[in-house]
Design a protein around this motif. Structure first.
Motif, PDB file in Angstrom:
ATOM      1  N   ILE A  34       0.827  -1.205   0.000  1.00 48.45           N
ATOM      2  CA  ILE A  34       0.000   0.000   0.000  1.00 48.45           C
ATOM      3  C   ILE A  34       0.864   1.257   0.000  1.00 48.45           C
ATOM      4  CG2 ILE A  34      -1.668   1.309   1.347  1.00 48.45           C
ATOM      5  CD1 ILE A  34      -2.927  -1.277   2.219  1.00 48.45           C
ATOM      6  N   VAL A  35       1.893   1.285   0.853  1.00 44.07           N
ATOM      7  CA  VAL A  35       2.742   2.476   0.937  1.00 44.07           C
ATOM      8  C   VAL A  35       3.492   2.702  -0.374  1.00 44.07           C
ATOM      9  CG1 VAL A  35       4.735   3.484   2.103  1.00 44.07           C
ATOM     10  CG2 VAL A  35       2.950   2.372   3.439  1.00 44.07           C
ATOM     11  N   VAL A  36       4.044   1.626  -0.937  1.00 46.26           N
ATOM     12  CA  VAL A  36       4.758   1.776  -2.213  1.00 46.26           C
ATOM     13  C   VAL A  36       3.801   2.219  -3.317  1.00 46.26           C
ATOM     14  CG1 VAL A  36       6.003   0.514  -4.010  1.00 46.26           C
ATOM     15  CG2 VAL A  36       6.594   0.176  -1.615  1.00 46.26           C
ATOM     16  N   GLY A  37       2.601   1.652  -3.329  1.00 49.03           N
ATOM     17  CA  GLY A  37       1.614   2.077  -4.324  1.00 49.03           C
ATOM     18  C   GLY A  37       1.252   3.540  -4.177  1.00 49.03           C
ATOM     19  N   LEU A  38       1.055   3.990  -2.933  1.00 49.98           N
ATOM     20  CA  LEU A  38       0.742   5.406  -2.714  1.00 49.98           C
ATOM     21  C   LEU A  38       1.912   6.297  -3.119  1.00 49.98           C
ATOM     22  CD1 LEU A  38      -1.064   5.185   0.744  1.00 49.98           C
ATOM     23  CD2 LEU A  38      -2.103   5.596  -1.481  1.00 49.98           C
ATOM     24  N   ALA A  39       3.139   5.842  -2.804  1.00 51.71           N
ATOM     25  CA  ALA A  39       4.300   6.644  -3.189  1.00 51.71           C
ATOM     26  C   ALA A  39       4.420   6.766  -4.703  1.00 51.71           C
ATOM     27  CB  ALA A  39       5.574   6.023  -2.601  1.00 51.71           C
ATOM     28  N   ILE A  40       4.184   5.654  -5.419  1.00 52.54           N
ATOM     29  CA  ILE A  40       4.239   5.714  -6.879  1.00 52.54           C
ATOM     30  C   ILE A  40       3.149   6.631  -7.423  1.00 52.54           C
ATOM     31  CG2 ILE A  40       3.961   4.329  -8.977  1.00 52.54           C
ATOM     32  CD1 ILE A  40       5.247   2.008  -7.499  1.00 52.54           C
ATOM     33  N   ALA A  41       1.962   6.537  -6.837  1.00 51.77           N
ATOM     34  CA  ALA A  41       0.873   7.421  -7.274  1.00 51.77           C
ATOM     35  C   ALA A  41       1.227   8.885  -7.031  1.00 51.77           C
ATOM     36  CB  ALA A  41      -0.418   7.055  -6.539  1.00 51.77           C
ATOM     37  N   GLN A  42       1.848   9.172  -5.884  1.00 52.21           N
ATOM     38  CA  GLN A  42       2.261  10.545  -5.601  1.00 52.21           C
ATOM     39  C   GLN A  42       3.313  11.015  -6.612  1.00 52.21           C
ATOM     40  OE1 GLN A  42      -0.072  11.868  -3.636  1.00 52.21           O
ATOM     41  NE2 GLN A  42       1.338  12.617  -2.080  1.00 52.21           N
ATOM     42  N   LEU A  43       4.275  10.153  -6.919  1.00 54.69           N
ATOM     43  CA  LEU A  43       5.308  10.528  -7.875  1.00 54.69           C
ATOM     44  C   LEU A  43       4.725  10.776  -9.260  1.00 54.69           C
ATOM     45  CD1 LEU A  43       8.212   8.118  -6.830  1.00 54.69           C
ATOM     46  CD2 LEU A  43       8.055  10.581  -6.442  1.00 54.69           C
ATOM     47  N   LEU A  44       3.790   9.909  -9.682  1.00 53.39           N
ATOM     48  CA  LEU A  44       3.150  10.118 -10.978  1.00 53.39           C
ATOM     49  C   LEU A  44       2.374  11.432 -11.005  1.00 53.39           C
ATOM     50  CD1 LEU A  44       1.879   6.498 -11.785  1.00 53.39           C
ATOM     51  CD2 LEU A  44       3.812   7.709 -12.816  1.00 53.39           C
ATOM     52  N   THR A  45       1.679  11.729  -9.905  1.00 53.99           N
ATOM     53  CA  THR A  45       0.947  12.999  -9.839  1.00 53.99           C
ATOM     54  C   THR A  45       1.897  14.186  -9.924  1.00 53.99           C
ATOM     55  OG1 THR A  45      -0.751  11.936  -8.483  1.00 53.99           O
ATOM     56  CG2 THR A  45      -0.669  14.343  -8.459  1.00 53.99           C
ATOM     57  N   PHE A  46       3.008  14.099  -9.172  1.00 53.74           N
ATOM     58  CA  PHE A  46       3.980  15.182  -9.195  1.00 53.74           C
ATOM     59  C   PHE A  46       4.600  15.340 -10.581  1.00 53.74           C
ATOM     60  CE2 PHE A  46       8.344  16.756  -8.537  1.00 53.74           C
ATOM     61  CZ  PHE A  46       8.053  17.971  -7.934  1.00 53.74           C
ATOM     62  N   ALA A  47       4.929  14.194 -11.231  1.00 53.80           N
ATOM     63  CA  ALA A  47       5.506  14.261 -12.578  1.00 53.80           C
ATOM     64  C   ALA A  47       4.505  14.862 -13.564  1.00 53.80           C
ATOM     65  CB  ALA A  47       5.944  12.870 -13.020  1.00 53.80           C
ATOM     66  N   SER A  48       3.228  14.496 -13.432  1.00 53.09           N
ATOM     67  CA  SER A  48       2.213  15.057 -14.327  1.00 53.09           C
ATOM     68  C   SER A  48       2.081  16.563 -14.137  1.00 53.09           C
ATOM     69  CB  SER A  48       0.863  14.379 -14.070  1.00 53.09           C
ATOM     70  OG  SER A  48       0.956  12.981 -14.276  1.00 53.09           O
ATOM     71  N   ILE A  49       2.105  16.998 -12.887  1.00 48.91           N
ATOM     72  CA  ILE A  49       2.007  18.441 -12.634  1.00 48.91           C
ATOM     73  C   ILE A  49       3.211  19.168 -13.207  1.00 48.91           C
ATOM     74  CG2 ILE A  49       1.976  20.178 -10.791  1.00 48.91           C
ATOM     75  CD1 ILE A  49       0.360  18.213  -9.114  1.00 48.91           C
ATOM     76  N   ARG A  50       4.407  18.582 -13.006  1.00 46.57           N
ATOM     77  CA  ARG A  50       5.606  19.203 -13.544  1.00 46.57           C
ATOM     78  C   ARG A  50       5.545  19.285 -15.066  1.00 46.57           C
ATOM     79  NH1 ARG A  50       9.527  21.985 -11.056  1.00 46.57           N
ATOM     80  NH2 ARG A  50      11.106  20.992 -12.365  1.00 46.57           N
ATOM     81  N   TYR A  51       5.073  18.210 -15.693  1.00 42.80           N
ATOM     82  CA  TYR A  51       4.980  18.220 -17.155  1.00 42.80           C
ATOM     83  C   TYR A  51       3.978  19.271 -17.625  1.00 42.80           C
ATOM     84  CZ  TYR A  51       4.046  16.631 -21.903  1.00 42.80           C
ATOM     85  OH  TYR A  51       3.880  16.581 -23.262  1.00 42.80           O
ATOM     86  N   GLU A  52       2.855  19.347 -16.954  1.00 42.29           N
ATOM     87  CA  GLU A  52       1.834  20.320 -17.348  1.00 42.29           C
ATOM     88  C   GLU A  52       2.344  21.745 -17.160  1.00 42.29           C
ATOM     89  OE1 GLU A  52      -1.309  23.126 -17.088  1.00 42.29           O
ATOM     90  OE2 GLU A  52      -0.123  22.477 -15.348  1.00 42.29           O
ATOM     91  N   ARG A  53       3.089  21.988 -16.101  1.00 43.88           N
ATOM     92  CA  ARG A  53       3.651  23.314 -15.882  1.00 43.88           C
ATOM     93  C   ARG A  53       4.683  23.641 -16.961  1.00 43.88           C
ATOM     94  NH1 ARG A  53       3.224  25.376 -10.421  1.00 43.88           N
ATOM     95  NH2 ARG A  53       5.302  26.284 -10.581  1.00 43.88           N
ATOM     96  N   GLY A  54       5.454  22.642 -17.378  1.00 45.65           N
ATOM     97  CA  GLY A  54       6.420  22.870 -18.446  1.00 45.65           C
ATOM     98  C   GLY A  54       5.752  23.227 -19.753  1.00 45.65           C
ATOM     99  N   VAL A  55       4.664  22.512 -20.077  1.00 47.04           N
ATOM    100  CA  VAL A  55       3.926  22.823 -21.304  1.00 47.04           C
ATOM    101  C   VAL A  55       3.342  24.223 -21.234  1.00 47.04           C
ATOM    102  CG1 VAL A  55       1.925  22.165 -22.692  1.00 47.04           C
ATOM    103  CG2 VAL A  55       3.449  20.405 -21.793  1.00 47.04           C
ATOM    104  N   ALA A  56       2.770  24.566 -20.059  1.00 49.92           N
ATOM    105  CA  ALA A  56       2.203  25.905 -19.905  1.00 49.92           C
ATOM    106  C   ALA A  56       3.275  26.981 -20.034  1.00 49.92           C
ATOM    107  CB  ALA A  56       1.491  26.012 -18.557  1.00 49.92           C
TER     108      ALA A  56
END
Length: 454
Positions: A34-56
């Motif tokens: 569960i913890v590893v899954g949550l950590a991966i989900a958090q990292l994916l969310t952070f990477a998506s936000i970073r990518y979206e900010r880069g595009v913007a």
């Protein structure tokens, strides 16, 4: 030179055993997943936000920075040449700056994003002449654009992409969020696995005495159902065992009367030889009945409570009793510290082991030693020993070893079984092994050596 056959016969190199890294308990495994899954989900969310900010950011730069650069070049073009240097600092921004004079050297922009960025600036600078667009030596410096003003002088534009910084509080929020989710996952997994742990503990406590405490029937529906089923199973097993002991006790009691009558009739017989044989058979029947009931009762474990005793004094008194009866038993070693055990059960185990050794050997020794937090009592003899493949079988009831230990030596086949059952009830370990110099060693290992209180 090795042949192909020998090469094929070589075992493959040992691979890393990744399973050692996997936690053993269900609680740790589910929590880790569960913890590893949550950590991966958090990292994916952070990477998506970073990518979206880069595009913007890229869209923002493509739509605004080129106009700002063109406006600044137009200002410099209209200023007198002697005043332009004073305006460079005023026109400078975080993502671009200007330099008067010089030339641009370097390769063409390599990445599609850099080329697109350069084309947007060139288009915005019209009608000014763009002499050259080059990639800066440091990729983080962006592009160098050489522009010729109306009076023929040149201005070099240093334009670069500036990322949108992530505030420190955002990272702290992400870490706190992950910690909160991990704590919630820990409580959730604990809620699931705690009933399993209680069930396992209750099963471990369910010893031969069948007096384990019943599980509390509370919690979720599935947990209540499992606890109720386990408690019912304990009661059924305890009832079956009690019924068996009662049956054996009744049989023993009922057999005492005919055995006594047969003994009286044997005493009235005239034939002395037949009288001796009948008496031996009756004694064997009586011993078998007593040992059978004793074995059945040991299935319920030792009922006496553990207490602190002087084991050395107990062993010395037992050996002295055998010496008084003329049986050669020697005591070797000492414990020298009090121990917590069940003295009556311990005495019964050692008596059975010593009696068994005296039947088949002439030199019987009781050896005592202390190993770390355990103490060991070994009864050794110089008899014929037991075949190794039957060491476990002889600890079962009514098992006899033919040949080396035959019926002519007497016995009911229950002595070692009773000793084994009492050892299990006491939390001890009984093992049999043949000695290298000949004979059998019966080793009883007990735990919890208690130091002397000062």
């Amino acid at each position: 030179m090795p042949t192909s056959a020998s090469l094929h016969a070589r075992p493959p190199p040992p691979a890393a055993d990744w399973r050692r890294l996997v936690p053993r308990s269900l609680f740790a495994r589910v929590t880790l997943i569960i913890v590893v899954g949550l950590a991966i989900a958090q990292l994916l969310t952070f990477a998506s936000i970073r990518y979206e900010r880069g595009v913007a950011l890229r869209e923002l730069m493509m739509s605004g920075i080129e106009r700002d650069i063109a406006s600044s070049i137009a200002i410099l073009d209209r200023l007198p040449a002697e005043e332009r240097a004073g305006w460079l600092e005023r026109l400078e921004r975080r993502n671009y700056r200007f330099m008067l004079g010089g030339s641009v050297e370097g390769p063409q922009p390599g990445s599609p994003v850099a080329r697109e960025f350069g084309e947007a600036i060139v288009n915005a600078l019209r009608p000014f002449e763009v002499v050259k667009v080059a990639q800066a030596a440091d990729p983080h410096e962006g592009l160098q654009i050489q522009v010729r003003l109306a009076d023929g002088s040149t201005v070099i534009v240093h334009a670069r992409r500036v990322g949108i910084p992530v505030s420190a509080w955002v990272m702290w929020v992400l870490w706190i969020q992950l910690a909160v989710l991990a704590v919630c996952a820990w409580f959730a997994v604990r809620l699931v696995t705690r009933p399993l742990a209680r069930l396992a503990a209750a099963a471990d406590e369910l010893g031969p005495d069948l007096k384990a405490h019943e599980l509390v029937e509370e919690g979720p529906t599935e947990v209540v159902h499992a606890a109720r089923a386990f408690n019912a199973m304990q009661r059924r097993i305890a009832g079956y065992m009690a019924e068996r002991v009662e049956i054996l006790a009744a049989i023993s009691h009922d057999l005492q009367t005919p055995i006594t009558r047969m003994r009286l009739r044997t005493d009235l017989m005239d034939n002395g030889k037949d009288q001796v044989k009948f008496r031996q058979d009756l004694d064997a029947m009586n011993a078998l009945v007593r040992e059978g009931v004793t074995y059945a009762r040991t299935l319920h474990g030792a009922t006496e409570p553990p207490c602190r005793i002087d084991a050395d004094a107990l062993l010395e008194s037992m050996v002295a009793d055998y010496e008084d009866s003329g049986q050669p038993v020697m005591l070797e070693g000492r414990i020298d510290v009090p121990v917590v055990t069940r003295p009556n059960a311990l005495r019964r185990i050692l008596v059975n082991l010593i009696d068994n050794a005296l039947k088949f050997g002439s030199d019987v020794r009781v050896r005592v030693r202390v190993e770390a937090d355990r103490w060991v009592v070994a009864v050794v003899d110089n008899g014929p020993g037991i075949p190794p493949d039957q060491h476990d079988a002889v600890l079962k009831p009514f098992h006899r070893v033919e040949g080396s230990r035959n019926r002519s030596t007497g016995g009911t086949g229950l002595g070692l079984a009773i000793a084994q059952q009492l050892a299990v009830a006491m939390g001890a370990e009984l093992k049999l092994c043949n000695r290298a110099e000949g004979g059998l060693e019966a080793r009883l290992t007990m735990a919890t050596v208690q130091p002397v209180a000062t």
